[in-house]
Motif scaffolding. Structure first.
Motif, PDB file in Angstrom:
ATOM      1  N   ALA A  24      50.341  -4.820   3.747  1.00  0.00           N
ATOM      2  CA  ALA A  24      51.261  -4.163   2.805  1.00  0.00           C
ATOM      3  C   ALA A  24      52.668  -4.101   3.398  1.00  0.00           C
ATOM      4  N   ALA A  25      52.759  -3.820   4.715  1.00  0.00           N
ATOM      5  CA  ALA A  25      54.076  -3.770   5.365  1.00  0.00           C
ATOM      6  C   ALA A  25      54.720  -5.151   5.371  1.00  0.00           C
ATOM      7  N   LEU A  26      53.930  -6.195   5.635  1.00  0.00           N
ATOM      8  CA  LEU A  26      54.483  -7.560   5.607  1.00  0.00           C
ATOM      9  C   LEU A  26      54.974  -7.891   4.206  1.00  0.00           C
ATOM     10  N   SER A  27      54.188  -7.496   3.234  1.00  0.00           N
ATOM     11  CA  SER A  27      54.548  -7.797   1.852  1.00  0.00           C
ATOM     12  C   SER A  27      55.869  -7.131   1.470  1.00  0.00           C
ATOM     13  N   ILE A  31      61.050 -11.461   3.170  1.00  0.00           N
ATOM     14  CA  ILE A  31      62.118 -12.006   2.332  1.00  0.00           C
ATOM     15  C   ILE A  31      61.974 -13.522   2.386  1.00  0.00           C
ATOM     16  N   GLY A  32      61.720 -14.120   1.245  1.00  0.00           N
ATOM     17  CA  GLY A  32      61.484 -15.568   1.227  1.00  0.00           C
ATOM     18  C   GLY A  32      62.779 -16.361   1.296  1.00  0.00           C
ATOM     19  N   GLY A  33      62.635 -17.656   1.143  1.00  0.00           N
ATOM     20  CA  GLY A  33      63.807 -18.506   0.996  1.00  0.00           C
ATOM     21  C   GLY A  33      64.394 -19.028   2.288  1.00  0.00           C
ATOM     22  N   SER A  34      63.776 -18.666   3.438  1.00  0.00           N
ATOM     23  CA  SER A  34      64.348 -19.116   4.718  1.00  0.00           C
ATOM     24  C   SER A  34      63.864 -20.519   5.087  1.00  0.00           C
ATOM     25  N   GLY A  35      62.840 -21.003   4.388  1.00  0.00           N
ATOM     26  CA  GLY A  35      62.276 -22.310   4.726  1.00  0.00           C
ATOM     27  C   GLY A  35      61.236 -22.234   5.835  1.00  0.00           C
ATOM     28  N   VAL A  36      61.026 -21.035   6.393  1.00  0.00           N
ATOM     29  CA  VAL A  36      60.007 -20.870   7.436  1.00  0.00           C
ATOM     30  C   VAL A  36      58.687 -20.502   6.771  1.00  0.00           C
ATOM     31  N   LYS A  37      57.639 -21.242   7.085  1.00  0.00           N
ATOM     32  CA  LYS A  37      56.320 -20.920   6.534  1.00  0.00           C
ATOM     33  C   LYS A  37      55.668 -19.858   7.393  1.00  0.00           C
ATOM     34  N   MET A  38      55.367 -18.723   6.803  1.00  0.00           N
ATOM     35  CA  MET A  38      54.659 -17.674   7.550  1.00  0.00           C
ATOM     36  C   MET A  38      53.179 -17.710   7.177  1.00  0.00           C
ATOM     37  N   VAL A  39      52.350 -17.512   8.185  1.00  0.00           N
ATOM     38  CA  VAL A  39      50.892 -17.561   8.007  1.00  0.00           C
ATOM     39  C   VAL A  39      50.298 -16.372   8.746  1.00  0.00           C
ATOM     40  N   VAL A  40      49.355 -15.666   8.127  1.00  0.00           N
ATOM     41  CA  VAL A  40      48.626 -14.644   8.897  1.00  0.00           C
ATOM     42  C   VAL A  40      47.141 -14.984   8.924  1.00  0.00           C
ATOM     43  N   CYS A  41      46.542 -14.791  10.090  1.00  0.00           N
ATOM     44  CA  CYS A  41      45.127 -15.113  10.301  1.00  0.00           C
ATOM     45  C   CYS A  41      44.375 -13.835  10.645  1.00  0.00           C
ATOM     46  N   ASN A  51      44.743 -11.414   1.513  1.00  0.00           N
ATOM     47  CA  ASN A  51      45.239 -12.446   0.594  1.00  0.00           C
ATOM     48  C   ASN A  51      45.765 -11.807  -0.691  1.00  0.00           C
ATOM     49  N   GLN A  52      45.004 -10.866  -1.202  1.00  0.00           N
ATOM     50  CA  GLN A  52      45.400 -10.163  -2.432  1.00  0.00           C
ATOM     51  C   GLN A  52      46.721  -9.418  -2.224  1.00  0.00           C
ATOM     52  N   LEU A  53      46.819  -8.704  -1.089  1.00  0.00           N
ATOM     53  CA  LEU A  53      48.030  -7.913  -0.836  1.00  0.00           C
ATOM     54  C   LEU A  53      49.260  -8.797  -0.613  1.00  0.00           C
ATOM     55  N   LEU A  54      49.039 -10.027  -0.118  1.00  0.00           N
ATOM     56  CA  LEU A  54      50.173 -10.918   0.160  1.00  0.00           C
ATOM     57  C   LEU A  54      50.454 -11.886  -0.989  1.00  0.00           C
ATOM     58  N   SER A  55      49.698 -11.741  -2.076  1.00  0.00           N
ATOM     59  CA  SER A  55      49.822 -12.742  -3.150  1.00  0.00           C
ATOM     60  C   SER A  55      51.208 -12.738  -3.797  1.00  0.00           C
ATOM     61  N   VAL A  56      51.925 -11.633  -3.673  1.00  0.00           N
ATOM     62  CA  VAL A  56      53.272 -11.601  -4.249  1.00  0.00           C
ATOM     63  C   VAL A  56      54.309 -12.247  -3.315  1.00  0.00           C
ATOM     64  N   THR A  57      53.887 -12.616  -2.120  1.00  0.00           N
ATOM     65  CA  THR A  57      54.795 -13.260  -1.167  1.00  0.00           C
ATOM     66  C   THR A  57      54.421 -14.737  -1.031  1.00  0.00           C
ATOM     67  N   ASP A 242      57.957  -6.814  14.067  1.00  0.00           N
ATOM     68  CA  ASP A 242      58.077  -7.820  15.130  1.00  0.00           C
ATOM     69  C   ASP A 242      57.779  -9.225  14.597  1.00  0.00           C
ATOM     70  N   PHE A 243      56.737  -9.300  13.784  1.00  0.00           N
ATOM     71  CA  PHE A 243      56.343 -10.611  13.268  1.00  0.00           C
ATOM     72  C   PHE A 243      57.447 -11.183  12.369  1.00  0.00           C
ATOM     73  N   ILE A 244      58.013 -10.309  11.526  1.00  0.00           N
ATOM     74  CA  ILE A 244      59.100 -10.753  10.639  1.00  0.00           C
ATOM     75  C   ILE A 244      60.317 -11.140  11.475  1.00  0.00           C
ATOM     76  N   SER A 245      60.600 -10.340  12.497  1.00  0.00           N
ATOM     77  CA  SER A 245      61.746 -10.650  13.352  1.00  0.00           C
ATOM     78  C   SER A 245      61.553 -12.016  14.033  1.00  0.00           C
ATOM     79  N   ILE A 246      60.343 -12.300  14.487  1.00  0.00           N
ATOM     80  CA  ILE A 246      60.075 -13.618  15.114  1.00  0.00           C
ATOM     81  C   ILE A 246      60.311 -14.732  14.090  1.00  0.00           C
ATOM     82  N   SER A 247      59.881 -14.499  12.855  1.00  0.00           N
ATOM     83  CA  SER A 247      60.040 -15.564  11.852  1.00  0.00           C
ATOM     84  C   SER A 247      61.499 -15.760  11.461  1.00  0.00           C
ATOM     85  N   ASN A 248      62.345 -14.800  11.819  1.00  0.00           N
ATOM     86  CA  ASN A 248      63.784 -14.925  11.560  1.00  0.00           C
ATOM     87  C   ASN A 248      64.542 -15.430  12.786  1.00  0.00           C
TER      88      ASN A 248
END
Ligand code: PGA
Length: 250
Positions: A24-27, A31-41, A51-57, A242-248
């Motif tokens: 939920a926090a990741l969702s 912020i999309g549009g950076s061209g970086v593909k984010m994946v969570v395992c 998957n359900q919670l991230l479906s809007v992202t 932290d994860f979002i910051s790494i992806s940025n």
């Protein structure tokens, strides 16, 4: 341009509540549009709800492992086709914890990679040397064996569909990170191996991720290297910020 990817490997962490609040926090912070593909395992039991919670992202769902078998009497195993039907699009294979703790061989990694590709998911094939192997001058021998044993079992189209993660075993979960120079050197070596097997075009297009104590403080210097196309993140992927910051950090 190669796809930039930041994948979070939650390992055997989180209970249901923690997994859902992390998703939920990741969702909410994504912020999309950076061209970086984010994946969570996430761990297997949380895949569907995450998957359900991230479906809007545009964050994709990955799995940490899968069976080398298709179906049947394999108690406790999870097949690639089950993962695909649960909405998974990336699967980690050959992680050093699987190799060292569960005796997964190079042949097992190839078998699983083929199963993952067979379900149109993307394998994240992990390779990496131990400290002892590095210090005894065997770095290139080990990486070369791990890479060629998978690549030699795939056709060119299949090779073009995988992602590789270089994870020095001594840097995983230890707080020790390969320096950008050390990581770049191995990434360039891996790319040269791919080029030798399937040509420069495939080698130039294949994402190679770095993993091993990657965090918001060191990601930018690693991702600035020409052959580092992102990261496979363990500990730091358990904190959304932290994860979002790494992806940025590209
Ligand atoms: P770490 O794990 O980031 O906690 O070192 C990386 C990995 O094992 O994929």
């Amino acid at each position: 341009m190669r796809q930039k990817i930041v994948a979070g490997n939650w390992k055997m962490n989180t209970n249901r509540e923690e997994a859902e609040s992390l998703a939920a926090a990741l969702s909410s912070q994504f912020i999309g549009g950076s061209g970086v593909k984010m994946v969570v395992c996430p761990p297997f039991p949380w895949i569907m709800s995450v998957n359900q919670l991230l479906s809007v992202t545009e964050i994709a769902i990955g799995a940490q492992n899968c069976s080398g078998q298709s179906s049947g009497a394999f108690t406790g195993e999870v097949s690639a086709s089950m993962l695909a039907s649960a909405g998974v699009s990336y699967v980690i294979t050959g992680h050093s914890e699987r190799r060292s703790l569960y005796n997964e061989s190079d042949a097992d990694v190839l078998t699983k990679t083929l199963k993952i590709l067979g379900e149109n998911m993307t394998p994240i094939v992990c390779v990496g040397e131990t400290l002892q192997e590095r210090e005894s001058g065997r770095l290139e021998e080990i990486i070369s064996r791990q890479i060629t044993s998978v690549l030699n079992g795939l056709n060119k189209d299949q090779i073009a569909s995988i992602v590789i993660a270089y994870e020095p075993v001594w840097a995983i979960g230890t707080g020790l990170t390969a320096s950008p120079e050390q990581a770049q050197e191995v990434h360039a070596f891996i790319r040269s191996l791919i080029s030798g097997i399937s040509g420069a075009e495939v080698a130039d297009s294949l994402p190679i991720l770095y993993g091993g104590s990657c965090n918001p403080g060191n990601a930018a210097s690693l991702f600035a290297c020409p052959d580092i196309d992102g990261g496979l993140i363990g500990g730091a992927s358990l904190k959304a910020a932290d994860f979002i910051s790494i992806s940025n950090s590209f």
